[in-house]
Design a protein around this motif. Structure first.
Motif, mmCIF file in Angstrom:
data_model
loop_
_atom_site.group_PDB
_atom_site.id
_atom_site.type_symbol
_atom_site.label_atom_id
_atom_site.label_comp_id
_atom_site.label_asym_id
_atom_site.label_seq_id
_atom_site.Cartn_x
_atom_site.Cartn_y
_atom_site.Cartn_z
ATOM 1 N N CYS C 251 0.844 -1.088 0.051
ATOM 2 C CA CYS C 251 -0.111 0.045 -0.097
ATOM 3 C C CYS C 251 1.106 1.151 0.052
ATOM 4 N N ASN C 252 0.616 1.981 -0.981
ATOM 5 C CA ASN C 252 1.222 3.245 -0.994
ATOM 6 C C ASN C 252 0.869 4.391 -0.349
ATOM 7 N N ALA C 253 1.509 4.483 0.907
ATOM 8 C CA ALA C 253 0.910 5.703 1.858
ATOM 9 C C ALA C 253 2.028 6.641 1.992
ATOM 10 N N ASP C 254 2.735 6.800 0.850
ATOM 11 C CA ASP C 254 4.142 7.522 0.711
ATOM 12 C C ASP C 254 3.264 9.082 0.155
ATOM 13 N N GLU C 255 2.068 9.530 0.749
ATOM 14 C CA GLU C 255 1.356 10.594 -0.120
ATOM 15 C C GLU C 255 2.381 11.897 0.193
ATOM 16 N N GLY C 256 2.986 11.940 -1.102
ATOM 17 C CA GLY C 256 4.071 13.239 -0.986
ATOM 18 C C GLY C 256 3.702 14.523 -1.864
ATOM 19 N N GLU C 257 2.648 14.256 -2.770
ATOM 20 C CA GLU C 257 2.268 15.128 -3.831
ATOM 21 C C GLU C 257 1.906 16.241 -2.852
ATOM 22 N N LEU C 292 2.728 -1.921 4.281
ATOM 23 C CA LEU C 292 2.139 -0.666 4.392
ATOM 24 C C LEU C 292 3.377 0.575 4.314
ATOM 25 N N TYR C 293 3.644 1.183 3.279
ATOM 26 C CA TYR C 293 4.776 2.030 3.064
ATOM 27 C C TYR C 293 4.269 3.273 3.704
ATOM 28 N N LEU C 294 4.468 3.827 4.766
ATOM 29 C CA LEU C 294 4.091 5.091 5.625
ATOM 30 C C LEU C 294 5.149 6.174 5.464
ATOM 31 N N ARG C 295 4.729 7.186 4.738
ATOM 32 C CA ARG C 295 5.882 8.292 4.740
ATOM 33 C C ARG C 295 6.211 8.717 6.029
ATOM 34 N N ARG C 333 2.964 -5.575 7.601
ATOM 35 C CA ARG C 333 3.840 -4.768 8.164
ATOM 36 C C ARG C 333 4.088 -3.261 7.661
ATOM 37 N N ILE C 334 4.299 -2.381 8.654
ATOM 38 C CA ILE C 334 4.573 -1.121 8.323
ATOM 39 C C ILE C 334 6.053 -0.790 7.713
ATOM 40 N N GLN C 335 6.074 -0.194 6.814
ATOM 41 C CA GLN C 335 7.371 0.364 6.669
ATOM 42 C C GLN C 335 7.685 1.723 6.491
ATOM 43 N N LEU C 336 8.321 2.204 7.370
ATOM 44 C CA LEU C 336 8.471 3.951 7.280
ATOM 45 C C LEU C 336 9.461 4.476 6.233
ATOM 46 N N GLY C 337 9.078 5.327 5.745
ATOM 47 C CA GLY C 337 9.871 5.947 4.590
ATOM 48 C C GLY C 337 10.657 7.118 5.441
#
Lengths: 239, 181, 621
Positions: C251-257, C292-295, C333-337
């Motif tokens: 899941c792309n939760a690297d909401e960076g826009e 879950l890739y979390l920014r 698992r949660i992966q933090l950016g």
């Protein structure tokens, strides 16, 4: 693996086989696709984008894109050449390329591309970045003023020499080639005979005490454009 | 119709490109048949006497005087040519472009290991043109019509270019005449 | 000596706690960074040794991410959001106060080693700007006086969490969040922001075969909500059928826009819906593991999200035999950016999750064929996965009839800038931009940036266009600009963003954006003529065409779209091309330094009138 198919580059039908990139298939058929970060024997990288072709109307890097049956590839068209010239010019203004005293002049692939494209001056303003030079090693030096970030040294050191002497650090315009040591090249396992040293297409990684041995007029790109060797294959085959 | 006029100048250059121009050897006699030299160090004419067909610019702009001269070349010449790497990319003088100006001056007049300057000051006579923050290629200052690269450009390159332009032909140099060194 | 020993002990312990797995490099480096306030050369060597990597590889990773530093940083890092919207709301004034109060400049650390000050890209708080990250703590609506108090307080107690006095609404007040962030949900819709019973969608899904779930998602005509709009069912189909034993759902939760904050609200208020969607996706493609890739900017949500995952494990909604379905095991698992916009690009995200520099990968192979660790992987947007859960709960037909002909369902819009009610709006596709502007109270908008910097700046002529994949496509960022804003300054700010966030891998993006920005700023300064607009268009087109990934392919948009829709703004600043010096040659700027050094003015180009005084000479010659 050896199963072949045909596809089209600039209205010429050529043969390719599965597993080949567009660039490899073209090269085998004697069609030169200009390139800079690509070096035979190293994992394709796709960073310089000089090999950009229009593939079925879409821009793609020929060095990483697999050839496929029926592809229509535009390689020598005006719009493709225009993109490539623009990229080469970007690389010239991005660094500090003082060709007039560079040891690689005449034997430099970036310069060779510019000659081939007939670039007399870049259309973009020179950025004159501050870059450094590492002359710590007895036999080799790195002049980052001329580095084009093609990653050939990084890959060759890893894939050919098994050493990991070079790597990329930083990002964006601050991206640069770093050595695998706290401070300087002298602390690494690099040797003057490494493929990584020979892999540099420009004058960024140079062997000491070897400069200017080939006289002007006898250097690699003095008389024939870069890529001529590949193109001759086609002519030879046709005859 | 009178002969076409040529002007030449060396800005932040070493005159090497002018030497290369003279290297056309006996063809200079042919050239003289084709053109008159106007403002140029070759005949030591200091000011333009009128409009010229071709202007040859050696060197980039390192100070305001260079800019002033380049500007007048653009104003007086139909066709303006950058000849040599210094005009095209700044060349050796542009090696200072990555170093702050004050540091360059200090190195040249105060701190450099071979400096003999009892006054310990950087010259600052009102007559001295102000340096630009960096050395600019000619085409970043004025519109340039043609570029003849090289350090210096080979005499043949200069000759071919002049002959083509003077005879109203397109300038299409062969592969071997475009070199950056 | 003992300090070195201490460092060695702690770095080795951190590496061992992560099984010396090089794939966890981001987590390892993050812990070292937090503990040591830097990742020093000695730490690089130790990490490399522990993980069996090369120092330069570790250094490559550390130097790539904005939240890591090889130089020592303060115990607390204040990252002030420097996004265009934040600047409009006074971030620069706040920055000045912080500098004065701290006695340091941006990029520096206080002498006592307590606080470092940095600018950072959009942190997903555009609806409550200016905002800052203080450590992991979010501080919103930061006025200048509050900034002064903030520094004084930190000096007193050194605890960023104590800066939070009142909690925001909903889960922002959750004991594991405790943030001052507010949700600003202005309009809830039936898909994302409605309530749902936990496990309901999974139960309905596992009653079907995985292929039937994929079919349902196709029938619902679901397309990716991140902006590109790729059909989700098709992506799953590819991943499902690709060769490989292990599959991943990411899941792309690297909401960076910049200007987007919808995922923040989903993660805060609808984490169950999201994890439900991820689980269904896992079932559909045959993945047992989800990431879950979390920014990094949303690290404040992590603890709560972990708790939600635990709850779901307890309830049998994660783990083995989910909802009693034999053979269906799935966990997340949660992966933090670590601060890199490029990691929102799916292949860069995968690189990052693998513990590498966030460089996008060459395609092919596509992630569906060879993604995370070389296994077939499906990377989906947060909102997309929420749609999935709702589709499976309410039915594909129900979903498909929402929205417009070409685009089914609803869309979350993150609205910020010059409007009365910034915040989150869930609206059906087919809504026009004008309708949205009315809703948010932006009657006098002159320009709207649709889809963030990588999207388009549009003007009133486009306000009647519909949001949908065939017309105005967007990931949901809507930035509104009123009549007093300088849209070219906005565009320039966006170019700064792309220059900072480019990974630097390919030539056109790395160099081209710098060149684009240079010339745009020349135009803004009145140092350009008509030919420079042509230059910008050509260069922009080259960067767009030749760049390797989506970042470079969209980075010229701030310039290209303003040239297309706001050309008069450019034309009004052009110089007439009749002078002999090029418009772009800034003679006055070029002489400024010398004037300072020599203490005298130019002989030829006097400062007063900006024109040379030898003009007359030239005329008489």
């Amino acid at each position: 693996m050896s199963e072949t198919f045909t596809f089209v580059i600039d209205d010429k039908e050529i043969e390719g086989c599965f597993g080949q990139t567009i660039l490899e298939a073209a090269e085998e058929a004697g069609v030169y696709i200009p390139r800079l970060c690509h070096l035979k024997g190293l994992t394709p990288f796709g960073s310089c984008r000089v090999c950009t072709c229009m593939v079925n109307g879409r821009a793609m890097a020929a060095c990483t894109q697999p050839a496929a049956p029926g592809m229509i590839v535009e390689n020598a068209s005006e719009r493709v050449t225009e993109i490539r010239k623009s990229l080469v010019e970007m690389l010239f203004v991005e660094g500090n390329h003082f060709c007039m005293f560079c040891e690689r002049s005449g034997d430099c692939e970036l310069q060779g591309l510019a000659y081939r494209f007939g670039i007399a001056a870049p259309r973009y303003p020179y950025l004159f970045p501050e870059r450094d030079l590492d002359a710590s090693h007895d036999d080799i030096f790195i002049d980052r003023n001329r580095c084009v970030l093609c990653g050939r040294c990084v890959r060759a050191s890893r894939e050919k020499d098994g050493k990991h002497v070079f790597g990329f650090v930083g990002r964006g315009p601050a991206k640069r080639v770093q050595v695998n040591a706290e401070a300087a090249l002298a602390e690494t396992k690099v040797a003057v005979t490494d493929e990584a040293v020979a892999a540099c297409p420009v004058g960024a990684i140079l062997k000491k005490r070897t400069a200017y041995r080939v006289p002007v007029g006898e250097r690699r790109y003095d008389h024939e454009p870069i890529g001529s060797d590949i193109e001759k294959r086609r002519t030879a085959a046709a005859e | 119709m009178g002969k076409a006029k040529i002007a030449t100048t060396s800005l932040a250059g070493c005159f090497g490109c002018h030497m290369s121009l003279l290297d056309i050897d006996e063809r200079i006699l042919e050239l003289i048949e084709l053109v008159d030299f106007d403002k140029s160090p070759i005949d030591d004419i200091k000011t333009f006497s009128g409009r010229c067909l071709v202007g040859l610019v050696e060197g980039g702009c390192c100070n305001e005087e260079n800019v002033e001269v380049l500007k007048s070349f653009r104003e007086h010449c139909e066709i303006l040519i950058s000849f040599g790497d210094c005009a095209i990319m700044g060349g050796i003088p542009a090696m200072r472009n990555t170093i702050p100006l004050q540091e360059c001056l200090d190195e040249a007049y105060i701190n450099g290991p071979t400096v003999y300057n009892p006054s310990g000051e950087v010259p600052n006579d009102p007559e001295i043109p102000l340096l630009l923050n960096r050395v600019y290629p000619a085409h970043e200052v004025v519109r340039i019509d043609y570029h003849l690269p090289g350090c210096p450009p080979p005499a043949d390159t200069i000759w071919e270019a002049l002959v083509a332009l003077l005879s109203n032909k397109p300038l299409d140099l062969p592969y071997e005449l475009i070199k950056y060194d | 000596m003992s300090q070195d020993h201490e460092l060695e002990r702690s770095v080795r312990a951190i590496c061992q706690a992560h099984d010396r797995d090089a794939g966890r490099l981001l987590d390892i480096v993050r812990q070292v960074q937090v503990r040591e306030g830097q990742v020093s050369g000695a730490a690089l060597d130790l990490i490399a040794e522990e993980l069996g990597q090369q120092r330069v590889e570790v250094e490559g990773v550390v130097s790539f991410y904005a939240f890591f530093s090889e130089e020592p940083q303060g115990r607390i890092v204040i990252r002030l959001c420097g996004d265009v919207i934040d600047r409009m709301q006074g971030a620069e004034r706040v920055g000045k106060v912080l500098e004065d109060e701290l006695g340091i400049r941006f990029g520096e650390t206080t002498e006592d080693g307590l606080i470092s000050l940095e600018w950072t890209a959009c942190i997903g708080m555009s609806d409550q700007a200016p905002a800052a990250l203080v450590g992991n703590v979010i501080v919103t609506q930061l006025a200048t006086d509050a900034a002064r108090d903030l520094v004084r307080e930190l000096r007193k107690h050194g605890d960023p969490q104590r800066l939070v006095r009142t909690f925001g609404d909903g889960n922002n007040a959750h004991e594991r969040v405790r943030a001052m962030v507010v949700n600003n949900i202005r309009q809830a819709g039936p898909v994302i922001l409605a309530e749902m019973e936990k496990g309901s969608a999974i139960r309905k899904s596992v009653a079907l075969s995985p292929a039937e779930v994929v079919r349902a998602v196709k029938t619902a005509r679901l397309r990716g909500r991140g902006g590109a709009g790729f059909p989700t069912g098709m992506k799953w189909q590819f991943t499902r059928t690709a060769e490989g034993d292990t599959r991943y759902i990411i899941c792309n939760a690297d909401e960076g826009e910049p200007g987007t904050f919808k995922d923040r609200v989903i993660l805060t208020e609808r984490p169950h819906l999201l994890f439900e969607g991820m689980t269904i996706a896992g079932y559909a493609i045959g993945a047992e593991k989800g990431i879950l890739y979390l920014r990094a900017e949303y690290a404040y949500l992590r603890s709560m999200l972990e708790e939600v995952l635990d709850t779901r494990r307890e309830k049998g909604l994660l783990g083995a035999h989910i909802c009693g379905k034999e053979g269906f095991a799935f966990d997340i698992r949660i992966q933090l950016g670590a601060g890199a916009y490029i990691c929102g690009e799916e292949t860069a995200l995968i690189s990052s999750a693998e513990g590498l520099r966030g460089d996008p990968k060459n395609r092919p192979p596509f992630p569906a064929q060879k993604g995370y660790k070389g296994c077939p992987s499906s990377v989906n947007n947060v909102e997309t996965l929420c749609c999935v859960a709702r589709i499976m709960d309410n039915g594909a037909g129900w979903f498909a009839q929402l929205g417009s002909e070409c685009s089914s369902g609803t869309k979350l819009f993150s609205v910020s800038g010059d409007c009365r009610s910034p915040g989150i709006y869930e609206l059906p596709f087919g809504t026009t931009l004008g309708e949205l502007l009315e809703l948010v109270g932006a009657g006098d908008a002159v320009g709207v940036q649709v889809g963030g910097p990588s999207g388009k700046m549009v003007g009133p002529a486009d306000f009647d266009r519909e949001f949908c994949f065939d017309d105005l496509a967007t990931g949901g960022s809507i930035m509104v600009f009123g009549p007093e804003r300088d849209l070219l300054e906005v565009a320039s700010g966006f170019m700064d963003f792309f220059i900072d966030e480019s990974c630097g891998y390919c030539t056109p993006c790395r160099v081209g954006n710098v060149l684009l920005k240079e010339r745009l700023d020349k135009v803004r300064a009145g140092l350009a003529d008509a030919s420079d607009l042509d230059y910008l268009e050509r260069l922009g087109e080259t960067v767009r065409t030749a760049s390797r990934c989506g970042l470079g392919q969209t980075s010229p948009n701030p310039i290209l779209s303003t040239l297309e829709n706001f050309r008069p703004l450019y034309e009004a600043r052009l110089k007439s091309p009749d002078e002999s010096l090029l418009a772009t040659f800034d003679i006055q700027g070029a002489l400024e330094e010398s004037r300072g050094i020599t203490g005298r003015d130019s002989l030829h180009f006097r400062r007063e009138d900006g024109r040379q005084n030898s003009q007359e000479k030239g005329a008489t010659a």
